[in-house]
Scaffold this motif. Structure first.
Motif, PDB file in Angstrom:
ATOM      1  N   THR A 171      53.676  50.057  38.719  1.00 19.83           N
ATOM      2  CA  THR A 171      52.426  49.628  38.080  1.00 19.83           C
ATOM      3  C   THR A 171      52.690  48.625  36.955  1.00 19.83           C
ATOM      4  OG1 THR A 171      52.563  51.507  36.541  1.00 19.83           O
ATOM      5  CG2 THR A 171      51.217  51.821  38.506  1.00 19.83           C
ATOM      6  N   SER A 174      50.561  45.549  36.402  1.00 18.31           N
ATOM      7  CA  SER A 174      49.095  45.598  36.196  1.00 18.31           C
ATOM      8  C   SER A 174      48.762  46.460  34.970  1.00 18.31           C
ATOM      9  CB  SER A 174      48.359  46.082  37.444  1.00 18.31           C
ATOM     10  OG  SER A 174      49.038  47.129  38.064  1.00 18.31           O
ATOM     11  N   ASN A 176      46.818  47.981  31.639  1.00 15.75           N
ATOM     12  CA  ASN A 176      45.428  48.281  31.265  1.00 15.75           C
ATOM     13  C   ASN A 176      44.930  47.219  30.296  1.00 15.75           C
ATOM     14  OD1 ASN A 176      45.044  50.746  32.633  1.00 15.75           O
ATOM     15  ND2 ASN A 176      46.160  51.856  31.043  1.00 15.75           N
ATOM     16  N   GLY A 182      37.858  49.952  29.419  1.00 15.93           N
ATOM     17  CA  GLY A 182      38.701  49.694  30.585  1.00 15.93           C
ATOM     18  C   GLY A 182      38.444  48.334  31.210  1.00 15.93           C
ATOM     19  N   ARG A 325      47.986  50.545  35.250  1.00 13.26           N
ATOM     20  CA  ARG A 325      47.147  51.127  36.290  1.00 13.26           C
ATOM     21  C   ARG A 325      47.624  50.602  37.643  1.00 13.26           C
ATOM     22  NH1 ARG A 325      41.411  48.394  34.836  1.00 13.26           N
ATOM     23  NH2 ARG A 325      41.604  49.972  33.223  1.00 13.26           N
ATOM     24  N   ASP A 327      47.711  48.742  41.167  1.00 17.39           N
ATOM     25  CA  ASP A 327      46.992  47.668  41.852  1.00 17.39           C
ATOM     26  C   ASP A 327      46.754  48.137  43.287  1.00 17.39           C
ATOM     27  OD1 ASP A 327      46.045  45.458  43.082  1.00 17.39           O
ATOM     28  OD2 ASP A 327      47.761  44.174  42.658  1.00 17.39           O
ATOM     29  N   GLU A 343      43.238  57.900  39.967  1.00 18.77           N
ATOM     30  CA  GLU A 343      43.659  56.954  41.012  1.00 18.77           C
ATOM     31  C   GLU A 343      45.022  57.335  41.582  1.00 18.77           C
ATOM     32  OE1 GLU A 343      42.925  53.055  39.015  1.00 18.77           O
ATOM     33  OE2 GLU A 343      41.459  52.804  40.615  1.00 18.77           O
ATOM     34  N   LYS A 383      53.643  54.336  40.922  1.00 19.29           N
ATOM     35  CA  LYS A 383      52.298  54.017  41.435  1.00 19.29           C
ATOM     36  C   LYS A 383      51.580  55.269  41.940  1.00 19.29           C
ATOM     37  CE  LYS A 383      49.949  50.647  44.396  1.00 19.29           C
ATOM     38  NZ  LYS A 383      50.140  49.413  45.185  1.00 19.29           N
ATOM     39  N   GLY A 386      49.128  56.851  39.622  1.00 16.83           N
ATOM     40  CA  GLY A 386      47.901  56.148  39.266  1.00 16.83           C
ATOM     41  C   GLY A 386      47.893  55.781  37.796  1.00 16.83           C
ATOM     42  N   ARG A 387      46.903  56.266  37.063  1.00 15.42           N
ATOM     43  CA  ARG A 387      46.787  55.936  35.633  1.00 15.42           C
ATOM     44  C   ARG A 387      47.453  56.965  34.726  1.00 15.42           C
ATOM     45  NH1 ARG A 387      41.257  52.845  34.512  1.00 15.42           N
ATOM     46  NH2 ARG A 387      41.099  51.759  36.486  1.00 15.42           N
TER      47      ARG A 387
END
Ligand SMILES: Cc1cc2nc3c(=O)[nH]c(=O)nc-3n(C[C@H](O)[C@H](O)[C@H](O)COP(=O)(O)OP(=O)(O)OC[C@H]3O[C@@H](n4cnc5c(N)ncnc54)[C@H](O)[C@@H]3O)c2cc1C
Length: 439
Positions: A171, A174, A176, A182, A325, A327, A343, A383, A386-387
């Motif tokens: 991640t 990408s 935040n 957000g 986060r 992608d 996610e 990944k 997720g977040r």
């Protein structure tokens, strides 16, 4: 969520059996997946966007990890390396920097004769689908090869096929946005050159950029802590250097300073930041929710609310250390079962939701928790979380061991998931009043 029957090795059609497993990303977890595939004699290809192994780790390579070596080496990779006369670091109780992790472990691993011919560098996956099947078609889906659209360094696009896909693309690329909503702050384009992504090399390559200036670090995690400590060292050496730390909550609960954290280097980061705040070397601004940004007289202004009142903060530079986060755009044409909050895969998400767990500890999990409605597709590693910000490599190594066993049709090994993680001592949320959210 409807799960189509999955496709372990024994059930592969003739066509699928001729195709490789494709791994997206040659980071620590993608390479660990490759090592497991080597051990099981399964054909594979690793597609890596960067021009060298672990391109994302290299970007923060000047930063010291908080885990010691003994938690950072994948068991299957260790076996393959040992057979090729590689020697592990002498002191496995020491935590390496990112560059040391790459040079002393990941580069030799990627250089093994069983792995190196199967890595394509400078090859970015831009989309994943199934041959002849957009995401709406169901009949025969599990038997259709995956179709990956790739882009090579010159911008050339091509399609390749795979029997299964392991997405280990991380991640890191990408981040935040700065705002509490957000969304990218309105006016962010005006701050071009004034916002720096997480973990700049303050002591090295980026030193001149921060020297003698006022920098505000936004974020409450260990990346923020690393940058704050480096900036205060610079402030001692270069007059006029100022350091502010802006967080949206009343306390930075995710920066551990707990004596119970078995990752001692991580706990030291937290207590050092606490000391620097107490000594006045870092100006801490808590409870600040950013909604907008603006350029004013060549400087950055962060605009928002603090304890319910309108507030603004002026600074020369902003370091965005608000986390990352996943992608998911490249997975748009395949069927994902992703939790609406984190996610992450729906079965994994409740185990790592930061609203419930602030720890790096997690229940053992493997292919079953990681599967998506798309048969043969797995998102693993950073990944897969997720977040959630608590991913540890040891977790990812066990993920890919289980996933690869499943791809090999070895259900006994795939379901026997074991994970021993260090206790973290950073459990800040206790929704059920037990006194601890994680063990
Ligand atoms: C500063 C920092 C310190 C950390 N310290 C620790 C620690 O002490 N202990 C610990 O256990 N964990 C730590 N972590 C967390 C985590 O283990 C690391 O982020 C780790 O690098 C994650 O590995 P990964 O293989 O999942 O992803 P990554 O390392 O991010 O690798 C992903 C790879 O995929 C490639 N890629 C991305 N997109 C594409 C695409 N579309 N096509 C092809 N290739 C692509 C990237 O170039 C990259 O090489 C730390 C993280 C950070 C940022």
């Amino acid at each position: 969520m409807t799960l189509i029957d999955l496709t372990p090795r024994a059930a592969l059609t003739d066509r699928l059996a001729t195709l490789p497993v494709v791994i997206i990303g040659a980071g620590p977890i993608g390479l660990a997946a490759a090592a497991n595939l080597v051990e099981r004699g399964i054909e594979f290809t690793v597609l890596e966007a960067g021009d060298a192994v672990a391109s994302s780790v290299r970007r923060w390579g000047h930063t010291r990890l908080f885990s010691p070596w003994r938690h950072l080496i994948d068991p299957a990779s260790r076996r393959l390396l040992a057979a090729a006369d590689w020697h592990p670091p002498l002191d496995e109780g020491r935590a390496p920097t990112g560059h040391e992790l790459v040079d002393e472990y990941l580069t030799p691993l990627a250089g093994l004769a069983a792995i190196t011919p199967h890595i394509a560098f400078g090859t970015r996956v831009v989309a994943v689908s199934r041959e002849g099947m957009d995401r709406t078609r169901t009949a025969g889906r599990a038997e259709a090869p995956f179709l990956l659209r790739i882009e090579t360094a010159g911008g050339r696009r091509d399609d390749i096929t795979a029997r299964a896909v392991i997405d280990a693309s991380g991640t890191y690329t990408s981040p935040n946005p700065l705002t509490s909503s957000g969304l990218d702050p309105l006016g962010v384009a005006d701050l071009d050159g004034l916002i720096v992504q997480a973990l700049p090399d303050v002591r090295g390559a980026d030193r001149a950029r921060f020297a003698g200036r006022h920098t505000t670090v936004v974020g409450a995690g260990h990346s923020a802590a690393n940058t704050l400590i480096a900036l205060t060292e610079l402030a001692e050496a270069v007059p006029g250097t100022r350091v502010s730390w802006l967080i949206r909550n009343a306390a930075a609960a995710r920066v551990s300073s707990s004596a119970d954290d078995e990752l001692a280097d991580r706990a030291r980061l937290g207590s050092r930041v606490d000391q620097l705040v107490a000594a006045g070397s870092i100006e801490r601004i808590d409870s600040f929710e950013i909604s907008d940004v603006r350029r004013r007289d060549g400087r950055a202004q962060l605009i928002g609310r603090r304890r319910g009142e309108p507030a603004a903060h002026d600074t020369d530079l902003v370091v965005n250390a608000t986390g990352f986060r996943p992608d998911l755009e490249m997975l748009r044409e395949v069927r994902l079962g992703v939790d609406e909050i984190v996610e992450a895969p729906v079965r994994l998400a409740p185990l790592i939701d930061p609203n419930l767990h602030s720890c790096g500890t997690v229940a053992p999990h493997g292919f079953d928790e990681l599967r998506h409605p798309e048969p043969g597709l797995f998102v693993v590693g950073m990944k897969s979380y997720g977040r959630a910000p608590t991913f540890l490599l040891a977790t990812g190594y066990e993920q890919v061991r289980s996933v690869v066993a499943w791809l090999d049709g070895d259900m006994s090994a795939a379901t026997r998931v074991q994970l021993t993680l260090p206790a973290t001592g950073v459990c800040s949320v206790d929704p059920v009043g037990t006194g601890a959210c994680c063990s």
